[in-house]
Write an enzyme that holds these catalytic residues in place. Structure first.
Site, PDB file in Angstrom:
ATOM      1  N   SER A 265     -21.672  22.254 -89.668  1.00 41.74           N
ATOM      2  CA  SER A 265     -21.855  21.627 -88.360  1.00 41.74           C
ATOM      3  C   SER A 265     -23.210  20.942 -88.162  1.00 41.74           C
ATOM      4  CB  SER A 265     -21.635  22.648 -87.244  1.00 41.74           C
ATOM      5  OG  SER A 265     -20.257  22.951 -87.135  1.00 41.74           O
TER       6      SER A 265
ATOM      7  N   GLY B  16     -38.568  22.425 -79.838  1.00 37.77           N
ATOM      8  CA  GLY B  16     -37.975  22.146 -81.135  1.00 37.77           C
ATOM      9  C   GLY B  16     -36.503  21.840 -81.012  1.00 37.77           C
TER      10      GLY B  16
ATOM     11  N   GLY C 295     -32.573  21.905 -83.483  1.00 38.88           N
ATOM     12  CA  GLY C 295     -31.955  22.429 -84.685  1.00 38.88           C
ATOM     13  C   GLY C 295     -30.455  22.539 -84.560  1.00 38.88           C
ATOM     14  N   HIS C 296     -29.865  23.092 -85.596  1.00 41.91           N
ATOM     15  CA  HIS C 296     -28.418  23.304 -85.629  1.00 41.91           C
ATOM     16  C   HIS C 296     -28.118  24.264 -86.771  1.00 41.91           C
ATOM     17  CE1 HIS C 296     -24.288  22.348 -84.637  1.00 41.91           C
ATOM     18  NE2 HIS C 296     -24.663  21.370 -83.842  1.00 41.91           N
ATOM     19  N   ASP C 297     -27.020  24.993 -86.631  1.00 40.43           N
ATOM     20  CA  ASP C 297     -26.498  25.820 -87.720  1.00 40.43           C
ATOM     21  C   ASP C 297     -25.223  25.180 -88.235  1.00 40.43           C
ATOM     22  OD1 ASP C 297     -28.534  27.537 -87.098  1.00 40.43           O
ATOM     23  OD2 ASP C 297     -27.257  29.075 -86.190  1.00 40.43           O
ATOM     24  N   GLY C 298     -24.829  25.555 -89.445  1.00 40.72           N
ATOM     25  CA  GLY C 298     -23.582  25.058 -89.995  1.00 40.72           C
ATOM     26  C   GLY C 298     -22.911  26.123 -90.832  1.00 40.72           C
TER      27      GLY C 298
ATOM     28  N   GLY D 158     -17.458  30.108 -96.654  1.00 43.98           N
ATOM     29  CA  GLY D 158     -18.330  30.777 -97.604  1.00 43.98           C
ATOM     30  C   GLY D 158     -19.701  30.166 -97.784  1.00 43.98           C
TER      31      GLY D 158
END
Length: 518
Positions: free
Chosen positions: A116, A354, A356-359, A363
Site C-alpha cells: 500500500s 512527518g 508515511g505509509h505501511d504496506g 507475506g
C-alpha cells in the site's frame, strides 16, 4: 455607543489583533527556522563536496547493520533491506535471505513488494495532474469517468477525487477483482465496481479504501491517455531516476526478488505458495515493487520540495504542500498518524511533522516514514514474519531519535487502565466481506473481546481472529482501546466513536465499520 463600552470593545479588539499577530509571528519564525536549517544542511553538503572535504560520518554503518541483523534474528524475519536518508546521503543495509527455501542472500539491490505504499505514488500522479490543470480534485468523479457508479446512487453522483485521495469517500475499501492482465484491467475493474457498497456517507469519516485508489488509477489513465503503469513510469519513475521500481512481475524477474513468508509470532515463517497474490488491477493501491533505496528516493522528492536528486522538477512546491496538508483527522490517531493528507498518513512527533505509509502483501511487509524538516527518511522492506512490525518500530524509534532528535510515541494501555462502561460498544459491526463481534469477556488481557471473521463472499475463507481489548482513554467523542491477540503481539488501536448522525462505529485497521442497527 457609550464611551465605556466603546473602550472595552476597542481593548478586546486590540488584544485579539495582538494575539493573532503573535501567533502569526511565531508560525513564521518556526517555518523560517525550518527552512534555514534545511538550507544550511544542504549548503554544507554541497560546499564540502566542492572542496573535497569529507564531513564527519554520523551514520555508523557497522552499528546499524548489527542492529538489523539482531532484530531479524530475534523476531524471526527471514530477510529485510533498510534504507535511511540522513545528512543528505542515502545509506543502505541488507540482512537475511530472500527465500528460506533457496537461501539466496538479501542484498541492498533486492526488490520487495511495497504493498500500500504504492498509494503514495498514485496520489502523486493525481496531484501532479491537478497541479497542471488537467484534473479538478473537487469535481465529481463522473466528470472524468461518465460511466462511474457504485451501489449508492448519491455517492456515484457526488464522490470527488479529493475524497478518494484522503479516504473520506466512504467506498468499501477491500474490493479485489482480477480483471485480467490486459491494459484494460482498470477500466474493467471500475466497470465491475458498480456493486461496491459504502462504509459510511461520503465525507462523514475517514475510512481507508484501496478501492478508491484503483478508481484514481483509472482517472489517471483517462486524463493521460496512458495505462497507469505507463503514466507512473513517464511522469514519476523516469524523472526521479527510480530504475529499480516497477509494477509487473516480468519486470521484477530482471532483479533479485524477495519471496513472501508466513507464520505466527514465535515461529519460523515458511515461503508463501505464490510470489504475488494480487492481480494487475491492484496496481494503483498495492502493486509496486522496489528497492528500499528507491522508496527513500521517492520520499526524498517531498523533502526536497518536489525535485529529483539531479534538480529535475517533478512536483511543484504547491503540489508537495498540498499532499502534506492535513486534510482529515483520523479517529485512530496512533496507527500511522493523527491526520491524513492527499495520499500520506501524517504524524507529528515532538513538534516535527512527518509523513508515511505501511504496506503489506501476501507475506511481505513494508514501511516508510519521513520527517522533511529533519531531512530524514526511513524505508524498511521485509519478506515476512508476524513480528516484522516490531522490527520496524524498534528501528524507527532508534533512527528518529538519533538523526531527528524526536521520540516516536509508543501505543499501549496505561499501567492503570481507566474504568470504562463497555455496554455501548458490544454488538456486531459489519462492512462488506467482514464481520466484527464485540463481546464482554473480561480476561487477564482485557475487558472486551473482538472477533474478526469473513462475511458474505469471504465467509469461511479464513479462521476467525480474536483480539483482547484493554481501555486506554475515554472521552465524550471517542473511547480508545488497545488490542492484541497474544502476549507476543504488539498493541493496536481500536477506537469506538459516533458519526454526526449518532450512528456508532469502530475504527480498526484504519477502517471505519458501522454497528449493525446503528
Amino acid at each position: 455607543m457609550p464611551e465605556n463600552v466603546y473602550q472595552e470593545v476597542s481593548r478586546v479588539v486590540d488584544e485579539e489583533v495582538k494575539n493573532v499577530y503573535r501567533e502569526v509571528s511565531r508560525l513564521v519564525d518556526e517555518e523560517v527556522a525550518k527552512l534555514m536549517d534545511r538550507t544550511n544542511r544542504e549548503v554544507d553538503r554541497v560546499v564540502n563536496r566542492a572542496l573535497g572535504v569529507t564531513a564527519p560520518e554520523r551514520f555508523d554503518t557497522h552499528h546499524w547493520q548489527a542492529r538489523l541483523d539482531e532484530l531479524l534474528a530475534t523476531h524471526r524475519v527471514p530477510g529485510a533491506v533498510l534504507a535511511v536518508l540522513a545528512d543528505g546521503e542515502i545509506h543502505e543495509l541488507a540482512s537475511g535471505v530472500l527465500h528460506t527455501g533457496t537461501g539466496v542472500e538479501a542484498t541492498t539491490d533486492s526488490v520487495f513488494q511495497i504493498g500500500s505504499i504504492s498509494k503514495g505514488y498514485t496520489a502523486a500522479l493525481a496531484v501532479l495532474l491537478a497541479d497542471a490543470g488537467k484534473l479538478d480534485l473537487d469535481a465529481p468523479v463522473v466528470d472524468v469517468l461518465p460511466g462511474f457508479a457504485v451501489a449508492d446512487a448519491e455517492a456515484s453522483r457526488t464522490v470527488t477525487p479529493r475524497q478518494l485521495l484522503n479516504h473520506t469517500s466512504g467506498l468499501e475499501g477491500d474490493y479485489v477483482n482480477d480483471t485480467g492482465r490486459a491494459d484494460d484491467c482498470l477500466a474493467r475493474y471500475v466497470e465491475a465496481a458498480r456493486t461496491v457498497g459504502m462504509t459510511n456517507p461520503p465525507g462523514a469519516t475517514m475510512s481507508y479504501s484501496g478501492t478508491a485508489y484503483n478508481i484514481l488509477g483509472r482517472i489517471i489513465e483517462v486524463v493521460t491517455g496512458r495505462t497507469w503503469d505507463e503514466a507512473l513510469k513517464e511522469l514519476l519513475l523516469a524523472p526521479l531516476g527510480l530504475d529499480r521500481t516497477m509494477t509487473l512481475p516480468e519486470e521484477v524477474l530482471r532483479f533479485r526478488a524477495a519471496m513472501g513468508h508466513m507464520g505466527d509470532p514465535g515461529e519460523d515463517p515458511v515461503p508463501t505458495p505464490r510470489w504475488n497474490m494480487l492481480p494487475r488491477s491492484a496496481g494503483p493501491y498495492g502493486g509496486i515493487s522496489a528497492t528500499a533505496a528507491d522508496v527513500v528516493r521517492f520520499a526524498r522528492m517531498f523533502i526536497d520540495g518536489g525535485t529529483a536528486a539531479d534538480g529535475t522538477r517533478v512536483l511543484s512546491p504547491a503540489a508537495v504542500a498540498a499532499m502534506l496538508d492535513r486534510e482529515v483527522e483520523v479517529p485512530d490517531q496512533w496507527f500511522l498518524g493523527a491526520h491524513w493528507g492527499l495520499g500520506w498518513g501524517l504524524f507529528e512527533w515532538d513538534g516535527a511533522r512527518g509523513f508515511g505509509h505501511d504496506g503489506s502483501t501476501f507475506g511481505q511487509l513494508a514501511y516508510l516514514r519521513a520527517i522533511p524538516e529533519k531531512g530524514l527518511a526511513i524505508a524498511l522492506l521485509t519478506n515476512g514474519g508476524a513480528a516484522a512490525p516490531k522490527v520496524f518500530e524498534t528501528l524507527c524509534r532508534e533512527l528518529t531519535a538519533e538523526f531527528a532528535g524526536v521520540t516516536m510515541p509508543a501505543f499501549g494501555p496505561p499501567a492503570r487502565p481507566p474504568v470504562v462502561n463497555t455496554a455501548p460498544f458490544t454488538g456486531t459491526y459489519k462492512r462488506e466481506g467482514f464481520l466484527m463481534t464485540i463481546t464482554d469477556r473480561a480476561s487477564d488481557d482485557g475487558v472486551l473481546q473482538l472477533t474478526y471473521e469473513g462475511a458474505d463472499g469471504l465467509a469461511g475463507t479464513f479462521d476467525p481472529l480474536v483480539w483482547n481489548l484493554t481501555p486506554v482513554s475515554d472521552s465524550p467523542s471517542k473511547t480508545v482501546f488497545a488490542g492484541r491477540r497474544g502476549v507476543m503481539d504488539g498493541w493496536i488501536p481500536v477506537v469506538f466513536y459516533a458519526l454526526g448522525d449518532g450512528s456508532r462505529y469502530v475504527h480498526f485497521g484504519v477502517r471505519a465499520t458501522g454497528r449493525c442497527g446503528g
